[in-house]
Design a protein around this motif. Structure first.
Motif, short mmCIF file in Angstrom:
data_model
loop_
_atom_site.label_atom_id
_atom_site.label_comp_id
_atom_site.label_asym_id
_atom_site.label_seq_id
_atom_site.Cartn_x
_atom_site.Cartn_y
_atom_site.Cartn_z
N SER A 200 0.86 -1.19 0.00
CA SER A 200 0.00 0.00 0.00
C SER A 200 0.90 1.24 0.00
O SER A 200 2.09 1.16 0.34
CB SER A 200 -0.90 0.02 1.23
OG SER A 200 -0.12 0.32 2.39
N VAL A 201 0.32 2.38 -0.35
CA VAL A 201 1.10 3.63 -0.33
C VAL A 201 1.55 3.95 1.10
O VAL A 201 2.70 4.34 1.33
CB VAL A 201 0.27 4.79 -0.92
CG1 VAL A 201 0.97 6.13 -0.71
CG2 VAL A 201 0.02 4.57 -2.41
N ALA A 202 0.66 3.75 2.06
CA ALA A 202 1.03 4.02 3.46
C ALA A 202 2.18 3.13 3.91
O ALA A 202 3.11 3.58 4.59
CB ALA A 202 -0.19 3.81 4.36
N ASP B 6 1.90 13.57 -2.02
CA ASP B 6 1.88 12.12 -2.25
C ASP B 6 1.38 11.36 -1.03
O ASP B 6 0.97 10.20 -1.14
CB ASP B 6 3.29 11.63 -2.60
CG ASP B 6 4.29 11.99 -1.51
OD1 ASP B 6 4.71 13.17 -1.49
OD2 ASP B 6 4.62 11.14 -0.68
N PRO C 204 -1.04 9.99 1.55
CA PRO C 204 -2.50 9.85 1.50
C PRO C 204 -3.17 10.50 2.70
O PRO C 204 -2.60 10.55 3.79
CB PRO C 204 -2.70 8.32 1.52
CG PRO C 204 -1.44 7.75 2.07
CD PRO C 204 -0.34 8.72 1.75
N GLY C 205 -4.38 10.99 2.48
CA GLY C 205 -5.13 11.61 3.58
C GLY C 205 -4.96 13.12 3.60
O GLY C 205 -4.29 13.71 2.76
N SER D 136 -3.06 11.45 8.40
CA SER D 136 -3.13 9.99 8.30
C SER D 136 -1.76 9.35 8.50
O SER D 136 -1.65 8.30 9.14
CB SER D 136 -3.70 9.57 6.95
OG SER D 136 -5.05 9.98 6.85
N GLY E 186 4.82 6.42 -3.38
CA GLY E 186 3.66 6.32 -4.26
C GLY E 186 3.78 5.11 -5.18
O GLY E 186 4.82 4.46 -5.22
N GLU F 257 -0.49 1.66 -10.33
CA GLU F 257 -1.82 2.24 -10.52
C GLU F 257 -2.01 2.77 -11.94
O GLU F 257 -3.07 3.30 -12.28
CB GLU F 257 -2.06 3.35 -9.48
CG GLU F 257 -2.18 2.79 -8.07
CD GLU F 257 -1.98 3.85 -6.98
OE1 GLU F 257 -1.92 5.04 -7.32
OE2 GLU F 257 -1.87 3.46 -5.81
#
Lengths: 389, 129
Positions: A24-26, A55, A57-58, A63, A110, A115
């Protein structure tokens, strides 16, 4: 007041992946943060300042700070596209100098490759409330085309040639050949570049950077802490930043905002371009490099083509070794934002930890230059001068 | 020649006069009544001197190519252009031409209008003459 010598880059880490379909990006943000803190010899518990950009997220840093479990005294979410992370180093130094934090963590990550969000083919900003958007986006000014406008005008005004631009890719490819993590490891020739398919005249496919997943992180800290750690010390000597824009329709699109941020950074550092041993230059496209080199003062305006030709940017061959990891053109452009990896390779060079085949002997002084956003319209520029202590 | 398509510009109260004029076949630029300089894209103040007295003026509709590119990955290929208007300001636009390979910087161009998705007219240019 100056940030000269008030902060050090104590940790730097680049994610080894170039495609991360199972992350995941996180999670990538976590892994690069952990990598940079491990590199510095610090832990998440030491971090009291956090820096991230668009870049992450949140909403802003919320986040990521929650996910990473940080306890902060200072936060900064300056967003200037791919140049953000250079600005973050400068802002971290300012915050450290002002006593707002001791250990600043900067992250970028990222997954545009997984994606399939190819920014070269996308309009970067489509917010209908951005005042410029209704006057530009309907024409579909994708990034490669907007950079091509700069290249075409530069060729017209100064006689720059496609072959000269190609030398920038050739130099990057020579460096990437030594980097086992680089996305493109084949050496290319000028002929390879100019015979690759035209994307947007005069830019060919090989004038463009790679699209990669991954990321990187930096740890910036105060001198007393840096001196207590075991890693070679990289001192922040100077910084500058600016935004280049349309100037009501009168802007010269052959000049970047590095013409402002560059001289400001050199002045603060008290050094000149001629003193620089290694140059980390944002390389979304070949033309991006050429214009920054001119604007940073490595050569006269308009002479960039002659300056980059004949291998002048190849480590061990030319006068100004640049992007010895292979840069965004061949190695890595994580999250479509190349500023972080510019700083990381500059840190490797100053520590003497670049790939041996491209290590600049006795590398003492480096410049890192970042551009964020479309060069012909609105772009951020951030410049850092770093010194090995 | 296959038709170029354009997405619809977002029209807001500030820019409504500009877009209404486009639908009437006119291109408006901003001019400061204090420093007399033109600006584009238009706004209710002068980005050159900061003055807040600006007027809409109708552009002559002539100009030249300041820079361009041929977007080869688009079908049909699209000539993205910065046109320098006779008024001295440069604007992002598209050059509508059957001969994209004949475009050069300095090429004289003249104003035309293209319909964007939803019908709002948009300024584009064509080779003059």
């Amino acid at each position: 007041m100056s940030i000269r010598g008030k902060a050090y880059i104590a940790g730097a880490w680049e994610h080894p992946l170039r495609k991360a379909p199972d992350h995941s990006v996180a999670q990538l943000h976590y892994e690069v943060a952990k990598g940079a803190l491990d590199d510095a010899g610090l832990t998440f518990a030491d971090v009291d300042g956090f820096f991230c950009a668009g870049d992450a997220p949140g909403l802003g840093a919320h986040s990521m700070v929650d996910y990473l479990g940080l306890d902060l005294r200072h936060v900064d979410t300056t967003e200037t596209g791919g140049s953000s992370y250079l600005a973050h180093v400068s802002h971290a130094a300012q915050a450290i100098m002002a006593g707002k934090c001791d250990v600043a963590l900067v992250t970028l990550a990222g997954r545009p490759r997984s994606e399939r969000t190819d920014i070269r083919a996308a309009a970067p900003i489509e917010d209908p409330d951005a005042p410029d958007v209704p006057f530009e986006v309907p024409y579909q000014p994708v990034l490669s085309a907007v950079y091509a406008l700069c290249a075409m005008r530069h060729m017209y005004e100064y006689g720059t040639t496609p072959e000269q631009l190609a030398w920038i890719k050739v130099a990057a490819s020579h460096h990437a050949a030594h980097n086992p993590h680089a996305m493109l490891r084949d050496r290319v020739t000028v002929e390879d570049v100019i015979s690759s398919p035209m994307v947007a005249d005069p830019l060919h496919r090989l004038d463009c950077c790679v699209v990669t997943d991954g990321g990187g992180a930096l740890v910036v800290t105060r001198p007393e802490i840096a001196k207590s750690l075991s890693r070679p010390r990289v001192k922040v000597l100077g910084a500058g930043e600016s935004i280049g824009h349309r100037r009501g329709g009168t802007a010269d699109i052959t000049t970047t905002a590095a013409a402002i941020s560059g001289p400001a950074a050199f002045a603060e550092a008290g050094v000149r371009p001629a003193d620089i041993d290694y140059a980390a230059i944002y390389d979304s496209f070949t033309i991006t490099v050429l214009m920054q080199l001119e604007d940073l003062g490595f050569c006269e305006k308009g002479r960039g083509g002659a300056f980059v030709a004949d291998g002048n940017l190849i480590s061990g061959v030319g006068r100004l070794p640049f992007n010895t990891d292979g840069g965004g053109l061949c190695n890595n452009h994580p999250a479509n934002r190349g500023g972080m990896t510019k700083v990381i390779e500059a840190v490797r060079q100053l520590r003497g930890e670049a790939n041996p085949a491209v290590q600049v002997p006795d590398c003492r002084l480096a410049v890192a230059s970042g551009i964020g956003g479309p060069l012909a319209t609105r772009h951020g520029s951030a410049t850092l001068i770093l010194e090995r202590e | 020649m296959e038709m170029l398509t354009f997405s619809a510009p977002a029209v807001n109260p500030e820019t409504r006069p500009f877009w209404d004029a486009c639908n009437d076949g006119k291109l408006l630029v901003g001019r400061c009544t204090t420093c007399r300089k033109h600006h584009y894209y238009p706004r209710p103040f002068c980005p050159h001197c900061g003055g807040d007295k600006v007027e809409w003026v109708e552009a002559e509709g002539t100009g030249q190519v300041y820079s361009y590119t041929v977007m080869r990955r688009f079908e049909p290929v699209r000539v993205l252009c910065m046109v320098e208007l006779a008024e001295g300001v440069r604007m992002m636009t598209v050059l509508r031409t059957a001969e994209p390979d004949a475009v050069r910087i300095g090429l004289p161009v003249s104003l035309a209008f293209a319909e964007s998705a939803g019908g709002q007219k948009l300024p584009v240019f064509e080779p003059a003459g």
